[in-house]
Write a protein that holds these residues in place. Structure first.
Motif, PDB file in Angstrom:
ATOM      1  N   PRO A 150      -0.748 -68.798  -4.797  1.00 13.17           N
ATOM      2  CA  PRO A 150       0.312 -67.995  -4.182  1.00 13.17           C
ATOM      3  C   PRO A 150       1.331 -67.554  -5.227  1.00 13.17           C
ATOM      4  CG  PRO A 150       0.760 -70.300  -3.835  1.00 13.17           C
ATOM      5  CD  PRO A 150      -0.575 -70.235  -4.522  1.00 13.17           C
ATOM      6  N   ILE A 151       1.918 -66.418  -5.013  1.00 14.77           N
ATOM      7  CA  ILE A 151       2.925 -65.905  -5.926  1.00 14.77           C
ATOM      8  C   ILE A 151       4.257 -66.617  -5.678  1.00 14.77           C
ATOM      9  CG2 ILE A 151       4.161 -63.855  -6.722  1.00 14.77           C
ATOM     10  CD1 ILE A 151       1.173 -63.849  -7.335  1.00 14.77           C
ATOM     11  N   ASP A 152       4.856 -67.124  -6.744  1.00 20.67           N
ATOM     12  CA  ASP A 152       6.205 -67.707  -6.755  1.00 20.67           C
ATOM     13  C   ASP A 152       6.316 -69.069  -6.092  1.00 20.67           C
ATOM     14  OD1 ASP A 152       7.108 -65.525  -8.120  1.00 20.67           O
ATOM     15  OD2 ASP A 152       8.011 -64.534  -6.391  1.00 20.67           O
ATOM     16  N   LEU A 153       5.224 -69.627  -5.576  1.00 26.81           N
ATOM     17  CA  LEU A 153       5.296 -70.938  -4.932  1.00 26.81           C
ATOM     18  C   LEU A 153       4.682 -71.994  -5.837  1.00 26.81           C
ATOM     19  CD1 LEU A 153       4.284 -69.981  -1.276  1.00 26.81           C
ATOM     20  CD2 LEU A 153       6.579 -70.143  -2.271  1.00 26.81           C
ATOM     21  N   GLY A 154       5.092 -73.254  -5.640  1.00 28.24           N
ATOM     22  CA  GLY A 154       4.573 -74.338  -6.453  1.00 28.24           C
ATOM     23  C   GLY A 154       3.086 -74.547  -6.230  1.00 28.24           C
ATOM     24  N   ILE A 155       2.373 -74.900  -7.319  1.00 30.95           N
ATOM     25  CA  ILE A 155       0.952 -75.195  -7.170  1.00 30.95           C
ATOM     26  C   ILE A 155       0.668 -76.599  -7.709  1.00 30.95           C
ATOM     27  CG2 ILE A 155       0.053 -72.887  -6.944  1.00 30.95           C
ATOM     28  CD1 ILE A 155      -0.318 -72.651  -9.892  1.00 30.95           C
ATOM     29  N   TYR A 156      -0.280 -76.760  -8.604  1.00 28.43           N
ATOM     30  CA  TYR A 156      -0.862 -78.076  -8.859  1.00 28.43           C
ATOM     31  C   TYR A 156       0.017 -79.068  -9.618  1.00 28.43           C
ATOM     32  CZ  TYR A 156      -4.896 -75.163  -7.713  1.00 28.43           C
ATOM     33  OH  TYR A 156      -5.762 -74.296  -7.109  1.00 28.43           O
ATOM     34  N   GLY A 157       0.851 -78.610 -10.524  1.00 25.64           N
ATOM     35  CA  GLY A 157       1.604 -79.526 -11.365  1.00 25.64           C
ATOM     36  C   GLY A 157       3.097 -79.449 -11.151  1.00 25.64           C
ATOM     37  N   SER A 158       3.803 -80.467 -11.625  1.00 25.39           N
ATOM     38  CA  SER A 158       5.265 -80.497 -11.542  1.00 25.39           C
ATOM     39  C   SER A 158       5.826 -80.753 -12.933  1.00 25.39           C
ATOM     40  CB  SER A 158       5.731 -81.604 -10.578  1.00 25.39           C
ATOM     41  OG  SER A 158       5.316 -81.325  -9.265  1.00 25.39           O
ATOM     42  N   HIS A 159       6.597 -79.807 -13.427  1.00 23.61           N
ATOM     43  CA  HIS A 159       7.161 -79.914 -14.770  1.00 23.61           C
ATOM     44  C   HIS A 159       8.642 -79.516 -14.720  1.00 23.61           C
ATOM     45  CE1 HIS A 159       3.084 -80.278 -16.472  1.00 23.61           C
ATOM     46  NE2 HIS A 159       2.757 -79.401 -15.552  1.00 23.61           N
ATOM     47  N   PRO A 160       9.528 -80.443 -14.371  1.00 22.48           N
ATOM     48  CA  PRO A 160      10.965 -80.118 -14.251  1.00 22.48           C
ATOM     49  C   PRO A 160      11.651 -80.032 -15.614  1.00 22.48           C
ATOM     50  CG  PRO A 160      10.576 -82.421 -13.731  1.00 22.48           C
ATOM     51  CD  PRO A 160       9.225 -81.819 -13.960  1.00 22.48           C
TER      52      PRO A 160
ATOM     53  N   LEU B 103      14.629 -82.858 -16.531  1.00 16.84           N
ATOM     54  CA  LEU B 103      15.070 -83.772 -15.481  1.00 16.84           C
ATOM     55  C   LEU B 103      13.910 -84.704 -15.164  1.00 16.84           C
ATOM     56  CD1 LEU B 103      17.074 -84.792 -13.371  1.00 16.84           C
ATOM     57  CD2 LEU B 103      16.225 -83.033 -11.803  1.00 16.84           C
ATOM     58  N   ARG B 104      14.006 -85.930 -15.611  1.00 17.29           N
ATOM     59  CA  ARG B 104      12.943 -86.922 -15.381  1.00 17.29           C
ATOM     60  C   ARG B 104      13.077 -87.470 -13.961  1.00 17.29           C
ATOM     61  NH1 ARG B 104      12.754 -92.388 -15.989  1.00 17.29           N
ATOM     62  NH2 ARG B 104      10.666 -93.297 -16.312  1.00 17.29           N
ATOM     63  N   ASN B 105      12.408 -86.805 -13.052  1.00 17.97           N
ATOM     64  CA  ASN B 105      12.509 -87.135 -11.631  1.00 17.97           C
ATOM     65  C   ASN B 105      11.204 -86.712 -10.969  1.00 17.97           C
ATOM     66  OD1 ASN B 105      13.082 -86.609  -8.717  1.00 17.97           O
ATOM     67  ND2 ASN B 105      15.161 -87.228  -9.276  1.00 17.97           N
ATOM     68  N   ALA B 106      10.598 -87.605 -10.194  1.00 20.68           N
ATOM     69  CA  ALA B 106       9.292 -87.332  -9.592  1.00 20.68           C
ATOM     70  C   ALA B 106       9.382 -86.967  -8.118  1.00 20.68           C
ATOM     71  CB  ALA B 106       8.365 -88.546  -9.770  1.00 20.68           C
ATOM     72  N   HIS B 107      10.582 -86.800  -7.591  1.00 20.83           N
ATOM     73  CA  HIS B 107      10.744 -86.400  -6.191  1.00 20.83           C
ATOM     74  C   HIS B 107      10.669 -84.878  -6.063  1.00 20.83           C
ATOM     75  CE1 HIS B 107      12.110 -90.302  -4.336  1.00 20.83           C
ATOM     76  NE2 HIS B 107      12.246 -90.568  -5.622  1.00 20.83           N
ATOM     77  N   GLY B 108      10.540 -84.427  -4.824  1.00 20.39           N
ATOM     78  CA  GLY B 108      10.552 -82.988  -4.586  1.00 20.39           C
ATOM     79  C   GLY B 108      11.865 -82.387  -5.048  1.00 20.39           C
TER      80      GLY B 108
END
Length: 574
Positions: free
Chosen positions: A253-263, A303-308
């Protein structure tokens, strides 16, 4: 042979998942006749005088994947703005250290409790960890064992940057931290070499609740931020964008979060250099002068944080929100982009795992390979076309009813697989099958539905549970499934054993781990109370099933793009 014919027919029904089995089949093997006929309650298969009945496959309704209709606060004009109603904090009890200082943050007024319960007392720790990295940590002052993991992210899960040796007398430290209690606690981070303000919470409120954290920083006009992945978006994030950080298996999807999280974001700023004085002035324009002199400087924020999380990028700055954890910030001074990246990787998150050399070659993969023979044809065609092929992959087509660590013995048998793999490996090529992070939970009312992988995991207590202690049962390709709890002490040994056991039959060279966000086709524990219906079929048609047409290239591309298909066909033939 008659029994095999019956089982093959049943297997085809399970694999294709007809919601209403109205098909009939007759065949003969070794002089024995097998007939399957539909009944009102299911299907009866008769072979050599023995009747075997089985039910139609239940299709999970589409409504199972419809959650509550929630309106994000960023789109709700009536949502309460925490910056307007929350009191912020005041700093006190400042204690200096060799590398920084610590302080106590206390609510500056009555709690606002906007999206949770305000935490009255926080600990602030500021530390120069290296000459190029500054750490700012804000976390609850009173944490017990019962809520430790809600606020403190374990170093075992996400690497925590370590304190290094810092000596201002011999090291050039370019980052400068300052703070104020006017009117409430705020902090500013400067680049000393040019006085540039890199991060500034002045004039905003720190909000720290048990389920909601918010802090705000001003940014210069027309700023250039990159990162905050993972999503499909322009490289430069822009100043009218909300980046949601929440790993999700939602394709493209365009502009939405996908597989990874990199804050993490990279901030690159451009400066025009005065030809006479050499002074640098921040440049916010989009079109530079042909005869102008410019330079750039970059810094990074992690930001070392694993929450949404969500990061609101607006013309005057950014607002960072998270629904748990702590404010565990790290600033990297660069000053070049490549130096920021090195400081972030070497000092914060670590380098990527070293890969085997063959993994850098060409990989071929797709859904729909029907058997080992077809897979061999693909490999042979690459060779015939003189296209180097290092790796051939298979999707879930090879599985027995889409169950991990299993093969459909009719189409991807172990015996034929050994022949294929021996030939592949003799040619210096490699095989990578998919394994989903969802384990089929067998039907307790059907002894023939037994699944050893689940049984071993269940006896080891490795699956995610609901608050009441029951297993969390979602829905993936094979039907209702459970999910490994990787925080469980037995999860990795159990998973490793399943890999090793399967490897004895299929000598794979690597594994494609999929759907580990974790992904499910339904909302919540939809399989709870429904396991006796397993195996069930997803609410959508699967490629290859009757009536389920793939309109993408190459399956049915000619149907929706007839002109382009004809042109491609003509070009191919010529």
């Amino acid at each position: 042979m008659a029994r095999f014919t019956v089982n093959a027919f049943i297997c085809s029904l399970l694999t294709y998942g007809f919601a209403q089995a109205q098909s009939s089949y007759s065949g003969s093997a070794d002089g024995l006749t097998t007939v399957a006929a539909s009944t009102a309650t299911g299907t009866v298969a008769t072979g050599s005088g023995t009747q075997t009945s089985f039910r139609a496959i239940f299709t999970v309704p589409a409504s199972a994947d419809q959650g509550a209709n929630l309106l994000p606060t960023t789109q709700d004009p009536e949502a309460v703005d925490p910056q307007k109603v929350c009191p912020g904090y005041m700093a006190s009890n400042v204690v200096r250290s060799e590398v920084g200082f610590s302080a106590t943050l206390s609510l500056a007024g009555p709690a606002c409790n906007v999206y949770g319960t305000d935490i009255e007392t926080l600990n602030l720790t500021v530390a120069y960890q290296t000459a190029h990295r500054l750490a700012v940590n804000i976390s609850p002052a009173n944490i017990a064992a019962s809520n430790m993991t809600q606020y403190i992210l374990s170093d075992e899960l996400v690497q925590q940057p370590k304190q290094g040796v810092v000596d201002p007398a011999i090291q050039d430290i370019d980052l400068q931290f300052s703070w104020s209690n006017d009117p409430t606690f705020s902090f500013t981070i400067l680049r000393k070499s040019n006085g540039d303000v890199l991060f500034d919470t002045k004039g905003t409120k720190l909000v720290f609740e048990n389920q909601f954290i918010e802090f705000v920083s001003a940014l210069p006009e027309n700023y250039n931020l990159y990162g905050l992945g993972e999503r499909i978006h322009g490289l430069r994030l822009g100043n009218n964008f909300t980046a949601t950080t929440y790993a999700a298996d939602v394709g493209d999807p365009i502009d939405l979060g996908i597989y990874g999280s990199h804050p993490f974001y990279l901030d690159t700023r451009y400066y025009e250099i005065d030809s006479h004085t050499g002074d640098m002035t921040y440049y916010s324009g989009n079109n530079s002068a042909a005869n102008g002199s410019y330079t750039s400087m970059s810094h990074g924020v992690y930001l070392r944080n694993a929450h949404g999380q969500e990061t609101l990028l607006r013309p005057d700055g950014l607002t960072w929100r998270t629904i748990g954890g702590s404010i565990d910030l790290y600033f990297f001074d660069g000053p070049s982009q490549s130096e920021v990246t090195k400081q972030y990787q070497f000092g914060a998150v670590g380098l990527p795992a070293m890969q085997q050399y063959f993994t850098f070659g060409y990989h071929q993969c797709r859904w729909g390979y029907k058997n080992w023979t077809q897979l061999q044809e693909v490999v042979d065609n690459f060779a015939a076309a003189n296209i180097p092929l290092e790796n051939i992959w298979t999707d879930i087509d090879y599985m027995n009813q889409y169950r991990d660590f299993s093969n459909d013995q009719n189409t991807f048998s172990f015996a034929q697989g050994k022949q294929f793999l021996d030939r592949l490996h003799a040619n210096g090529q490699h095989y990578i099958p998919i394994v989903d992070s969802a384990i089929y939970i067998p039907n307790p009312n059907n002894a023939s539905d037994a699944y050893a992988t689940y049984n071993r995991g269940n006896s080891s207590g490795v699956f995610l549970t609901n608050p009441d202690g029951s297993q969390y049962i979602g829905e993936v390709w094979p039907g209702y499934t459970v999910f490994p709890d990787w925080h469980s002490g037995n999860a990795v040994p159990w998973w490793t054993n399943e890999m090793q056991t399967w490897y004895q039959d299929i000598a794979f060279d690597g594994i494609w781990i999929d759907m580990s966000e974790v992904s499910s086709f339904c909302v919540g524990s939809c399989g709870t109370g429904n396991v006796t219906m397993n195996p069930v079929h997803p609410s959508f048609g699967l490629p290859g099933e009757p009536g389920s047409i793939v309109y993408d290239y190459p399956e049915a591309f000619n149907i929706t793009n007839a002109t382009e298909a004809a042109s491609a066909s003509a070009g191919s033939s010529s």
